[in-house]
Motif scaffolding. Structure first.
Motif, PDB file in Angstrom:
ATOM      1  N   PRO A 131      -2.134  -1.861  -5.064  1.00 13.57           N
ATOM      2  CA  PRO A 131      -3.400  -1.661  -4.091  1.00 13.57           C
ATOM      3  C   PRO A 131      -4.619  -1.280  -4.557  1.00 13.57           C
ATOM      4  CG  PRO A 131      -1.075  -0.267  -3.939  1.00 13.57           C
ATOM      5  CD  PRO A 131      -1.178  -1.097  -5.244  1.00 13.57           C
ATOM      6  N   THR A 187      -4.909  -2.412   6.258  1.00 14.04           N
ATOM      7  CA  THR A 187      -4.674  -0.981   6.302  1.00 14.04           C
ATOM      8  C   THR A 187      -5.029  -0.275   7.601  1.00 14.04           C
ATOM      9  OG1 THR A 187      -6.357   0.062   5.125  1.00 14.04           O
ATOM     10  CG2 THR A 187      -4.465  -0.368   3.862  1.00 14.04           C
ATOM     11  N   PHE A 203       0.876  -1.326   0.000  1.00  8.17           N
ATOM     12  CA  PHE A 203       0.103  -0.062   0.042  1.00  8.17           C
ATOM     13  C   PHE A 203       0.903   1.233   0.036  1.00  8.17           C
ATOM     14  CE2 PHE A 203      -2.854  -3.040   1.448  1.00  8.17           C
ATOM     15  CZ  PHE A 203      -4.130  -2.868   0.811  1.00  8.17           C
TER      16      PHE A 203
END
Length: 248
Positions: A73, A116, A66
């Motif tokens: 991503p 994330t 990411f």
């Protein structure tokens, strides 16, 4: 989300009175088994998502992917959305086994995407939010299952709310970039998906009478019902986390 099993959109199939000849105790036992299967699928998918997210983060790959740029991503983020559309609009043409594969693939891809959150929030705030949402979800779903109130009128209002929420999120991300607006969006998002939890639970329950006599239809209804409740839970979790979560 489009659902062939929603009695408000069906134009054919099982007669609503088709189960009246079945003894009440048998119907109740069948309904409990059906709803338990929906919850088992949903819970298993959430656990799978959490495990994948934690492993992907712990391995260090989440940071590399990411923060590394490139197209990967975006593929991870957008792939679950593509699967949702495929399942929603293609469920009539897909086999049950294909729906199963897509459902579990969706849970895995969501895990990669949600890794994330471990880069942004503390582990304690993630755990606290998860348990808070679990308790709220259980209460809302139980109410949706047991209430005698017809919640069908909520559907259009809540779906319009989701569309408005998406538009507001895009505007805030690319135009306003306002922290206060972001907090307001998160609070409204929690309320909308709380309402959808109760609404979807009642809808899934009402579908049972149409699929009770067909094992394949029932399995399809279980998978799609689990997907709807999964989305309600995950969205409520993400909005509440962005509203209350402690930043790393």
């Amino acid at each position: 989300m489009a659902n062939q099993f929603d009695e408000r959109t069906r134009t054919g199939g099982f007669d609503a009175t088709g189960t009246t000849s079945v003894p009440r105790a048998t119907r109740d036992a069948g309904l409990r088994k059906y709803m338990l299967s929906v919850y088992n699928y949903m819970t298993s998918a959430i656990l799978l998502t959490g495990i994948v997210a934690l492993l992907f983060f712990s391995s260090g790959m989440a940071q590399q992917v990411f923060f590394g740029g490139g197209i990967l991503p975006w593929l991870i983020i957008l792939s679950p959305l593509a699967i949702i559309f495929a399942m929603s609009f293609g469920q009539n043409r897909m086999s049950t086994s294909t729906l199963h594969i897509l459902f579990w693939s969706f849970a895995v891809l969501m895990g990669l995407s949600m890794s994330t959150i471990f880069l942004r929030y503390t582990g304690i705030s993630i755990a606290q939010t998860f348990f808070a949402v679990s308790a709220a979800f259980a209460g809302l779903s139980l109410w949706g299952y047991t209430t005698k109130k017809d919640l069908s009128g909520w559907g259009t209002f809540l779906i319009m709310g989701v569309v408005g929420l998406i538009v507001a999120m895009l505007l805030n991300a690319f135009v306003f970039q306002s922290t206060a607006m972001g907090m307001a969006i998160s609070a409204i998002g929690v309320l909308i998906f709380a309402g959808l939890t109760a609404y979807d639970t009642q809808k899934i329950k009402s579908i049972y009478q149409y699929v009770a006599r067909d094992a394949d239809l029932m399995q399809r209804a279980i998978i799609m019902g689990a997907l709807n409740l999964y989305l309600d839970f995950i969205n409520m979790f993400q909005f509440l986390l962005s509203f209350l979560g402690s930043q790393e």
